[in-house]
Design a protein around this motif. Structure first.
Motif, PDB file in Angstrom:
ATOM      1  N   VAL A 158       0.835  -1.205   0.000  1.00 27.85           N
ATOM      2  CA  VAL A 158       0.000   0.000   0.000  1.00 27.85           C
ATOM      3  C   VAL A 158       0.872   1.258   0.000  1.00 27.85           C
ATOM      4  O   VAL A 158       0.537   2.251  -0.660  1.00 27.85           O
ATOM      5  N   ALA A 159       1.987   1.208   0.703  1.00 25.81           N
ATOM      6  CA  ALA A 159       2.848   2.395   0.794  1.00 25.81           C
ATOM      7  C   ALA A 159       3.602   2.666  -0.502  1.00 25.81           C
ATOM      8  O   ALA A 159       3.752   3.828  -0.902  1.00 25.81           O
ATOM      9  N   ASN A 212      -7.829   0.182   1.128  1.00 29.33           N
ATOM     10  CA  ASN A 212      -6.491  -0.377   1.323  1.00 29.33           C
ATOM     11  C   ASN A 212      -5.733   0.299   2.454  1.00 29.33           C
ATOM     12  O   ASN A 212      -4.914  -0.328   3.133  1.00 29.33           O
ATOM     13  N   MET A 213      -5.995   1.583   2.670  1.00 30.85           N
ATOM     14  CA  MET A 213      -5.369   2.269   3.794  1.00 30.85           C
ATOM     15  C   MET A 213      -5.864   1.702   5.118  1.00 30.85           C
ATOM     16  O   MET A 213      -5.094   1.549   6.077  1.00 30.85           O
ATOM     17  N   PHE A 273      -3.587  -7.245  -4.576  1.00 30.78           N
ATOM     18  CA  PHE A 273      -2.574  -7.522  -3.570  1.00 30.78           C
ATOM     19  C   PHE A 273      -1.599  -8.588  -4.060  1.00 30.78           C
ATOM     20  O   PHE A 273      -0.404  -8.519  -3.777  1.00 30.78           O
ATOM     21  N   ARG A 274      -2.096  -9.576  -4.777  1.00 28.47           N
ATOM     22  CA  ARG A 274      -1.190 -10.604  -5.313  1.00 28.47           C
ATOM     23  C   ARG A 274      -0.161  -9.964  -6.236  1.00 28.47           C
ATOM     24  O   ARG A 274       1.026 -10.288  -6.178  1.00 28.47           O
ATOM     25  N   ARG A 275      -0.618  -9.058  -7.099  1.00 25.18           N
ATOM     26  CA  ARG A 275       0.316  -8.375  -7.990  1.00 25.18           C
ATOM     27  C   ARG A 275       1.292  -7.511  -7.201  1.00 25.18           C
ATOM     28  O   ARG A 275       2.479  -7.444  -7.520  1.00 25.18           O
ATOM     29  N   GLY A 276       0.756  -6.843  -6.164  1.00 20.59           N
ATOM     30  CA  GLY A 276       1.621  -6.013  -5.331  1.00 20.59           C
ATOM     31  C   GLY A 276       2.688  -6.830  -4.629  1.00 20.59           C
ATOM     32  O   GLY A 276       3.851  -6.399  -4.521  1.00 20.59           O
ATOM     33  N   PHE A 277       2.312  -8.013  -4.131  1.00 24.03           N
ATOM     34  CA  PHE A 277       3.293  -8.888  -3.489  1.00 24.03           C
ATOM     35  C   PHE A 277       4.379  -9.297  -4.481  1.00 24.03           C
ATOM     36  O   PHE A 277       5.563  -9.328  -4.145  1.00 24.03           O
ATOM     37  N   ARG A 278       3.961  -9.620  -5.707  1.00 24.85           N
ATOM     38  CA  ARG A 278       4.936 -10.031  -6.720  1.00 24.85           C
ATOM     39  C   ARG A 278       5.885  -8.872  -7.065  1.00 24.85           C
ATOM     40  O   ARG A 278       7.078  -9.077  -7.287  1.00 24.85           O
TER      41      ARG A 278
END
Length: 334
Positions: free
Chosen positions: A14-15, A25-26, A281-286
């Motif tokens: 998120v950051a 998301n915040m 979130f999955r994309r963000g984790f990747r």
């Protein structure tokens, strides 16, 4: 460390990613920060003292700090989920949607209020916590000998113990879940309205976002409810059944281990749920783990494919931006 890393990833996603900084998301990041505090400042001392050394050797200050971190983390989690549920209800109401949290300024105001409430709710247990000696029995040469262990817990002898225990149960469990249940009931009633079906058919992307966000929220609340229930039962049982004899009972020790496991599992399940239910979130984790600029650019292009954490404040508007012509009493009947 895996659970700590999962929550750290949620916060970092998120950051770092600007397209992930929606109000929803915040709030999720705020919950993750509360989980990190519990995992760092409460869980290690609690698990080691109870199930490794079987004695509290960290002093009164750390005992009270652990109690504060536990109640703070649980309170910020359930209060945030409650606010998110209420906000979803407001979004679906034409008359109340002006009160929904639609801007970052409103989010920060609400977030500060939630932080203050969480700190205030954690203070009573902190004050009444301490290190107490409990008598146990050890068997040596076929004879029973009296011994004692140090335990970090609420003061059994305090006349305010009942008040503190009831307030924890009400604030951490009963009252928030009642409010959330009412919000979900109203949301469900709205979605069943004929007028609502007409409205939502004009906003297919928004209705998809609503459904995904609601499924995510219901899953988070449901798991919190199930995992905290053993702790609530333990608070009740501990109030009515006191005495050091419990501490050398193997069944009581097993129950305490299960209670602690489910309590700290509250900090573990949320990143798993995000990774399963949210493609964003999955994309963000990747992006964070692979550090691939190619994937970063691709994920930003595809970020609209999943709306599980997309803000849905425009539900009362048509796809062209004009206000829906559905009757105004739809919002009143939520």
């Amino acid at each position: 460390m895996a659970e700590l890393g999962g929550n750290a990833l949620v916060t970092a996603v998120v950051a770092v990613n600007e397209h992930m900084r929606s109000v929803t998301n915040m709030f999720i990041a705020q919950i993750a920060l509360g989980d990190i505090i519990m995992l760092l400042l409460a869980m290690p001392f609690d698990i080691i003292s109870k199930h490794v050394y079987e004695d509290w050797s960290f002093g009164t200050v750390l005992c009270r700090s652990m109690s504060f971190c536990k109640d703070y983390s649980l309170t910020i989690t359930i209060l945030t989920l409650t606010v998110m549920s209420i906000d979803r209800c407001f979004i679906l109401s034409r008359e109340l949607r002006t009160y929904s949290i639609r801007t970052m300024k409103m989010f920060f105001i609400v977030a500060i209020i939630l932080q203050l409430l969480s700190v205030s709710a954690a203070i009573p247990a902190t004050i009444f916590s301490g290190v107490w000696r409990e008598s146990t029995h050890t068997h040596s040469n076929d004879s029973a000998a009296n011994a004692s262990i140090r335990v970090c817990k609420l003061n059994d002898g305090s006349p305010n113990l009942l008040r503190v225990s009831l307030s924890r149960i009400l604030l951490l469990y009963v009252l928030p879940l009642v409010i959330i249940s009412i919000s979900f009931t109203k949301i469900n009633a709205f979605l069943r309205l004929t007028e609502a079906q007409v409205l939502l058919s004009e906003n297919k992307k928004i209705v998809s976002a609503c459904k995904r966000a609601l499924h995510l929220l219901i899953t988070l609340v449901g798991l919190y409810t199930a995992l905290l229930l053993p702790t609530v039962m333990d608070i009740i049982v501990s109030f009515f059944i006191r005495g050091g004899s419990l501490y050398d009972n193997k069944w009581y020790s097993l129950c305490e281990f299960l209670v602690d496991t489910t309590l700290y599992a509250i900090c573990v399940y949320k990143p798993v749920v995000y990774s399963i239910m949210s493609a964003n979130f999955r994309r963000g984790f990747r992006e964070l783990t692979c550090c691939s600029s190619h994937n970063l650019g691709k994920s930003r292009i595809e970020c609209n494919d999943d709306e599980s954490t997309l803000d849905t404040n425009e539900i009362w508007f048509n796809s062209d931006g004009s206000e829906s012509s559905v009757q105004h009493d739809v919002g009143d009947r939520v």
